[in-house]
Design an enzyme around this catalytic site. Structure first.
Site, PDB file in Angstrom:
ATOM      1  N   TYR A  87       0.893  -1.186  -0.068  1.00 32.40           N
ATOM      2  CA  TYR A  87       0.405  -0.246  -0.014  1.00 32.40           C
ATOM      3  C   TYR A  87       1.042   1.115  -0.350  1.00 32.40           C
ATOM      4  O   TYR A  87       1.718   1.374   0.666  1.00 32.40           O
ATOM      5  CB  TYR A  87      -0.739   0.079   1.098  1.00 32.40           C
ATOM      6  CG  TYR A  87      -2.012  -0.064   0.455  1.00 32.40           C
ATOM      7  CD1 TYR A  87      -3.071   1.073  -0.351  1.00 32.40           C
ATOM      8  CD2 TYR A  87      -3.199  -0.529   1.105  1.00 32.40           C
ATOM      9  CE1 TYR A  87      -3.947   0.565  -0.626  1.00 32.40           C
ATOM     10  CE2 TYR A  87      -4.460  -1.397   0.841  1.00 32.40           C
ATOM     11  CZ  TYR A  87      -4.578  -0.452  -0.371  1.00 32.40           C
ATOM     12  OH  TYR A  87      -6.199  -0.186  -0.471  1.00 32.40           O
ATOM     13  N   GLU A  89      -1.136   5.335  -0.445  1.00 30.97           N
ATOM     14  CA  GLU A  89      -1.288   6.314  -0.982  1.00 30.97           C
ATOM     15  C   GLU A  89      -0.416   7.059  -0.552  1.00 30.97           C
ATOM     16  O   GLU A  89       0.122   7.423   0.115  1.00 30.97           O
ATOM     17  CB  GLU A  89      -2.273   6.703   0.677  1.00 30.97           C
ATOM     18  CG  GLU A  89      -3.042   5.051  -0.241  1.00 30.97           C
ATOM     19  CD  GLU A  89      -5.487   5.620   0.488  1.00 30.97           C
ATOM     20  OE1 GLU A  89      -5.071   6.153   1.739  1.00 30.97           O
ATOM     21  OE2 GLU A  89      -5.732   4.584   0.766  1.00 30.97           O
ATOM     22  N   ASP A 233      -6.449  13.830 -25.076  1.00 37.69           N
ATOM     23  CA  ASP A 233      -5.989  12.352 -25.125  1.00 37.69           C
ATOM     24  C   ASP A 233      -6.289  11.886 -26.325  1.00 37.69           C
ATOM     25  O   ASP A 233      -6.905  11.291 -27.360  1.00 37.69           O
ATOM     26  CB  ASP A 233      -8.563  12.234 -24.623  1.00 37.69           C
ATOM     27  CG  ASP A 233      -8.211  10.804 -24.075  1.00 37.69           C
ATOM     28  OD1 ASP A 233      -7.383   9.855 -23.804  1.00 37.69           O
ATOM     29  OD2 ASP A 233      -9.814  10.257 -23.613  1.00 37.69           O
ATOM     30  N   THR A 259      -3.892   6.141 -21.777  1.00 36.18           N
ATOM     31  CA  THR A 259      -3.814   5.211 -21.490  1.00 36.18           C
ATOM     32  C   THR A 259      -2.351   4.663 -21.760  1.00 36.18           C
ATOM     33  O   THR A 259      -1.863   5.209 -22.287  1.00 36.18           O
ATOM     34  CB  THR A 259      -5.579   4.168 -21.694  1.00 36.18           C
ATOM     35  OG1 THR A 259      -4.307   4.218 -23.359  1.00 36.18           O
ATOM     36  CG2 THR A 259      -6.126   4.563 -21.665  1.00 36.18           C
ATOM     37  N   LYS A 262      -2.490   1.351 -25.167  1.00 42.20           N
ATOM     38  CA  LYS A 262      -2.754   0.683 -26.533  1.00 42.20           C
ATOM     39  C   LYS A 262      -1.388   0.765 -27.505  1.00 42.20           C
ATOM     40  O   LYS A 262      -0.289  -0.077 -27.318  1.00 42.20           O
ATOM     41  CB  LYS A 262      -3.937   2.082 -26.512  1.00 42.20           C
ATOM     42  CG  LYS A 262      -4.972   1.055 -25.417  1.00 42.20           C
ATOM     43  CD  LYS A 262      -6.428   2.844 -25.843  1.00 42.20           C
ATOM     44  CE  LYS A 262      -7.511   1.928 -25.487  1.00 42.20           C
ATOM     45  NZ  LYS A 262      -8.842   3.129 -25.076  1.00 42.20           N
ATOM     46  N   ARG A 268      -2.057  -2.651 -18.609  1.00 48.55           N
ATOM     47  CA  ARG A 268      -3.003  -1.338 -18.122  1.00 48.55           C
ATOM     48  C   ARG A 268      -3.105  -0.785 -17.591  1.00 48.55           C
ATOM     49  O   ARG A 268      -3.306  -1.246 -16.225  1.00 48.55           O
ATOM     50  CB  ARG A 268      -4.723  -2.736 -18.247  1.00 48.55           C
ATOM     51  CG  ARG A 268      -4.728  -4.318 -18.487  1.00 48.55           C
ATOM     52  CD  ARG A 268      -6.235  -4.417 -18.847  1.00 48.55           C
ATOM     53  NE  ARG A 268      -7.155  -3.757 -19.807  1.00 48.55           N
ATOM     54  CZ  ARG A 268      -7.006  -3.154 -21.025  1.00 48.55           C
ATOM     55  NH1 ARG A 268      -6.476  -4.252 -21.469  1.00 48.55           N
ATOM     56  NH2 ARG A 268      -7.903  -2.904 -21.486  1.00 48.55           N
TER      57      ARG A 268
HETATM   58  C1  LIG Z   1      -9.226   3.782 -23.919  1.00 49.02           C
HETATM   59  C2  LIG Z   1     -10.181   4.997 -24.325  1.00 49.02           C
HETATM   60  C3  LIG Z   1     -10.208   5.045 -22.385  1.00 49.02           C
HETATM   61  C4  LIG Z   1      -9.795   5.099 -21.922  1.00 49.02           C
HETATM   62  O1  LIG Z   1      -9.818   3.875 -21.211  1.00 49.02           O
HETATM   63  P1  LIG Z   1     -10.241   2.749 -20.384  1.00 49.02           P
HETATM   64  O2  LIG Z   1      -8.593   2.710 -19.658  1.00 49.02           O
HETATM   65  O3  LIG Z   1     -10.344   1.578 -21.174  1.00 49.02           O
HETATM   66  O4  LIG Z   1     -10.606   3.141 -19.254  1.00 49.02           O
HETATM   67  C5  LIG Z   1      -9.756   6.900 -22.600  1.00 49.02           C
HETATM   68  N1  LIG Z   1      -9.830   8.284 -23.605  1.00 49.02           N
HETATM   69  C6  LIG Z   1     -10.164   7.387 -25.118  1.00 49.02           C
HETATM   70  C7  LIG Z   1      -9.331   8.591 -26.158  1.00 49.02           C
HETATM   71  C8  LIG Z   1      -9.544   6.546 -25.304  1.00 49.02           C
HETATM   72  O5  LIG Z   1      -9.504   5.694 -26.317  1.00 49.02           O
END
Ligand SMILES: *Cc1c(COP(=O)(O)O)cnc(C)c1O
Length: 453
Positions: A87, A89, A233, A259, A262, A268
């Site tokens: 932990y 935090e 994003d 993220t 990807k 993740r």
């Molecule tokens: C995949 C994605 C997210 C969210 O990611 P998670 O890990 O699935 O919550 C947010 N914004 C965009 C543009 C995404 O492609």
């Protein structure tokens, strides 16, 4: 135009809900891998067998979902460690728990690598995933009821950009922009007009089904004009940005959200990056605003992925992802596929299957039986319903990680064409034959962590 987010320690302007229903042809249950996971196999043979079955599924199929990838063995190794047990935090040097001698170093390494790779002043590596990362941005910069702006979900935006069913659309007043009907591309004049009219506090750019380069500079100008916080994003394209295959948002955005799993090819997780002036607000929003203890095993794996992404080989990877997507798009166009916006600039292709005479969901399910794993997706101005839309979405990050090149793209396009044709006619034999062909090629292109052949 002054940089908004970072000092750009690197030359940053260098060009630089998916249905996972099980395939009807599920892979044969694998023999328990007692050698590879003896403890798991002994303690829980059911889960051990399912992990092995998933390995086989990932090994034998051509994974075309653009948000997926294969992480390295090093990332897998870092994820499955005793860092899990701790932990912590708080943040390095200011924790609410003792015993942080090692964890502080892990998180500091991850933060420093993120800062160096993306050329930002501040990075927070604690968000559990992309959606919580975006929630933290709202918490940092907006109050419930405030107007926020983002791309509409059916136009390619993400749920968390203010779409109605998301908490972000329920707790904030989401105003949404789209793409032009005729071009399938963003209309920045429309975005500017909407921003002037609605005066949003926060503007999101980026999305989940956007096949074209995002003009971060134009979004930056619009946000500055209306006094909004601009959030880029880059969840989908972070690996392309890191590898110089998509322009960086860093000089233009107040906050960069991404993220890590990807195109960036990490575990993740997610990161928030910003100029130093926003560091405190973002950190407070992530913890204690939204989350408790960070997932330290993930932080370690993020650090590993960031190190990998800073290597020359990752730059090559990022450019190959784009080259493969462009080649695949050309091959699909030549076979009469209707691609939204007419093609792609990045890793992703969105296609409208209406001219092929088969709805997206039926096609996606048939392709899955053929070992071609895609997701059905709405296309802009889709006359069909979101749970049964007109299109499918594909991408090249995973196949590029397995070493497929532009020379393979005619074959992949051919498979998709035959798969969609078989979906229309209900030709299960053709799908089964395809599945065997796919498995044969994939056997010659192993991925980390997966069984060979
Ligand atoms: C995949 C994605 C997210 C969210 O990611 P998670 O890990 O699935 O919550 C947010 N914004 C965009 C543009 C995404 O492609």
């Amino acid at each position: 135009m002054s940089p908004r987010l970072g000092t750009g320690t690197r030359p940053l302007t260098r060009t630089v809900p998916e249905d996972t229903a099980m395939a009807r042809t599920a892979p044969a249950p694998a023999a328990p891998t007692s050698k590879r996971r003896p403890a798991l196999t002994a303690a829980d043979p059911e889960i051990a067998a399912l992990v092995t079955a998933e390995e086989r599924l990932q090994a034998e199929t051509l994974r075309l979902i653009p948000s997926e990838n294969y992480v390295s063995q090093a990332v897998l190794d870092a994820s499955g460690t005793v860092l899990q047990n701790k932990y912590s935090e708080g943040y390095p040097g200011r924790r609410y728990y003792e015993g942080q001698q090692v964890i502080d170093q892990v998180e500091t390494l991850a933060v420093d690598r993120a800062k160096a790779l993306f050329g930002v002043e501040h990075a927070n590596v604690q968000p559990y995933s992309g959606s919580p990362a975006n929630l933290a941005v709202y918490l940092a910069f907006a109050e419930p009821g405030d107007t926020v702006m983002g791309m509409a979900l059916p136009m390619g935006g993400h749920l968390t950009h203010g779409w109605g069913v998301s908490a972000t659309g329920r707790w904030f007043r989401g105003v949404q922009y789209g793409v032009r009907h005729d071009t399938g591309r963003l209309d920045l004049d429309e975005v500017r007009d909407l921003a002037r009219e609605e005066r949003p506090k926060v503007i999101f750019c980026g999305g989940t089904a956007v096949p074209r380069t995002i003009d971060f500079a134009a979004f930056g100008e619009i946000a500055r004009e209306v006094g909004a916080v601009l959030v880029a994003d880059i969840a989908h394209i972070a690996g392309l940005v890191a590898g110089g295959a998509h322009p960086s948002p860093v000089p233009h955005a107040d906050v960069v959200s991404t993220t890590t799993h990807k195109t960036l090819r990490g575990p993740r997780g997610a990161m928030l990056m910003a100029r130093a002036e926003h560091a405190r607000a973002l950190d407070k929003a992530v913890f204690p605003g939204l989350q408790g203890g960070p997932h330290n095993q993930t932080t370690a794996a993020v650090a590993v992925a960031l190190r990998e992404a800073s290597q020359p080989s990752f730059r090559t990877y990022a450019h190959e992802v784009v080259a493969n997507a462009r080649a695949l798009a050309d091959e699909l166009l030549a076979r009469g596929f209707d691609l939204v916006s007419g093609g792609t600039d990045n890793h992703l292709i969105l296609m409208d299957l209406t001219p092929k005479g088969v709805p997206g969901k039926a096609a996606a399910k048939a392709l899955d039986r053929a070992g071609l794993v895609v997701n059905y997706n709405a296309v802009p101005y889709d006359p069909r319903k979101p749970f049964d839309p007109s299109g499918i979405r594909i991408g090249t990050p995973s196949l590029t990680s397995r070493g497929l090149t532009t020379a393979h793209m005619p074959t992949v396009a051919d498979w998709l064409d035959r798969g969609v044709a078989a979906a229309r006619t209900g030709d299960e034999a053709a799908l089964a034959a395809l599945r065997a062909e796919v498995a044969e090629l994939m056997a010659a292109h192993p991925a980390p962590g997966l069984p060979l052949g």
